[in-house]
Motif scaffolding. Sequence first.
Motif, PDB file in Angstrom:
ATOM      1  N   ASP A 193      13.986  17.924  26.551  1.00  0.00           N
ATOM      2  CA  ASP A 193      14.475  17.071  25.460  1.00  0.00           C
ATOM      3  C   ASP A 193      15.954  16.772  25.667  1.00  0.00           C
ATOM      4  OD1 ASP A 193      14.884  15.678  23.151  1.00  0.00           O
ATOM      5  OD2 ASP A 193      14.546  17.361  21.792  1.00  0.00           O
TER       6      ASP A 193
ATOM      7  N   ASN B   1      16.725  21.590  27.837  1.00  0.00           N
ATOM      8  CA  ASN B   1      17.455  20.328  27.929  1.00  0.00           C
ATOM      9  C   ASN B   1      16.747  19.320  28.818  1.00  0.00           C
ATOM     10  OD1 ASN B   1      19.387  21.353  26.229  1.00  0.00           O
ATOM     11  ND2 ASN B   1      20.844  21.870  27.849  1.00  0.00           N
TER      12      ASN B   1
ATOM     13  N   GLU C 281       8.590  14.931  17.211  1.00  0.00           N
ATOM     14  CA  GLU C 281       9.787  15.242  17.991  1.00  0.00           C
ATOM     15  C   GLU C 281       9.447  15.703  19.398  1.00  0.00           C
ATOM     16  OE1 GLU C 281      10.495  15.273  13.777  1.00  0.00           O
ATOM     17  OE2 GLU C 281       9.107  16.478  14.978  1.00  0.00           O
ATOM     18  N   HIS C 282       8.318  16.397  19.536  1.00  0.00           N
ATOM     19  CA  HIS C 282       7.905  16.924  20.842  1.00  0.00           C
ATOM     20  C   HIS C 282       6.439  16.574  21.077  1.00  0.00           C
ATOM     21  CE1 HIS C 282      11.699  18.918  20.875  1.00  0.00           C
ATOM     22  NE2 HIS C 282      11.385  19.766  19.904  1.00  0.00           N
TER      23      HIS C 282
ATOM     24  N   ALA D 142      17.723  14.364  24.840  1.00  0.00           N
ATOM     25  CA  ALA D 142      18.390  13.700  23.713  1.00  0.00           C
ATOM     26  C   ALA D 142      18.959  14.700  22.716  1.00  0.00           C
ATOM     27  CB  ALA D 142      17.413  12.765  23.016  1.00  0.00           C
ATOM     28  N   HIS D 143      18.495  15.944  22.764  1.00  0.00           N
ATOM     29  CA  HIS D 143      18.956  16.975  21.830  1.00  0.00           C
ATOM     30  C   HIS D 143      19.310  18.242  22.613  1.00  0.00           C
ATOM     31  CE1 HIS D 143      16.313  14.265  19.466  1.00  0.00           C
ATOM     32  NE2 HIS D 143      17.284  14.392  18.568  1.00  0.00           N
TER      33      HIS D 143
ATOM     34  N   VAL E 290      20.816  21.731  24.020  1.00  0.00           N
ATOM     35  CA  VAL E 290      21.305  22.996  23.493  1.00  0.00           C
ATOM     36  C   VAL E 290      22.421  23.496  24.408  1.00  0.00           C
ATOM     37  CG1 VAL E 290      19.045  23.548  22.524  1.00  0.00           C
ATOM     38  CG2 VAL E 290      19.639  24.376  24.814  1.00  0.00           C
TER      39      VAL E 290
END
Length: 314
Positions: free
Chosen positions: A297, A294, A64-65, A299-300, A302
């Motif tokens: 990432d 943000n 994921e990261h 795409a996800h 917060v």
Amino acid sequence: MRRLARAAVVVTAALAAFGTAAPAAAESPTDRITTLVDTYKPEVMNPGGSLPGVNDWGCKPSAEHPNPVVLVHGTFGNQQINWGAMAPRIKDAGYCVYALNYGVNPGTPWPLSAFGGLTRMQDSAQELSVFVDRVLAASGAQKVDFVGHSQGTLMPNYYVKFLDGAPKVDKYISLAPLWEGTDAVGPLAAGTDAAADPVTQAAGELMDRYCGACSQMTAGSPFIEKMNAGGTYAPGVEYTNIMTEYDGTVVPWTAGYVEGPDTTNIVVQDGCPQDHSDHSSLVSSVRAQALVLNALDPAHPVAVPCVAVQPFAG
């Protein structure tokens, strides 16, 4: 830069004084870090060390990261002072997090050794290059993401543009950037009429001796001109600039607001006028923390909170 120098004198005295008091054994270095002043706790409790979870050379990035995050502090800062609030937030989000101390004047004892970002930025960029290679080798990653503050937004771009760093950097996130330099140095800046005054000239020479990076950050300096020649940004790197209208060190604050391909400019007051974060307190801002996550990432995302914040001193 004069504000930063004055702050460094105050903080040096505070570090020396606080360092004589033993902390409670059960207290974590990052417990209750909610303000800029709190961020000095880790350095007092663990001089010259790393924050908990930072510089874990056994950390392996997740799917994921996949990019390790490298934190790059500002002038008169270090990896603990700058990132006591931000680093845990990024680490808790599942990233491998690394931070270096760079630009420390040789031979300085603690607490003076707690202050980095002082040597010429070309030299600091070489230190960053070595550190990035170490991070990539240990993690097995192909690229890193940068999160920098103040000088830590400008110096890494020398590495990216002139030391073949671009292929090793994916996202480049800047807090209080100064792409076009700052006018905060004022009469100490070389080439000004005031700089010809003997007293001011002596002060400028002293600043250059102990902070080779300071005059380089002045708007119109040869270093700034070189950094912007042919365009500020390096192709293939994704830039995010996070700025505050209350920045008293990057003057004007819009010096960091530079348009470009693969570049996003964010002003923390947009949508949150009660946030008065300034140059120093921006690194401890919960709003800035969310904006950084943000950018790392998108795409996800917060939620980005809006909290009333009072400025510190710059």
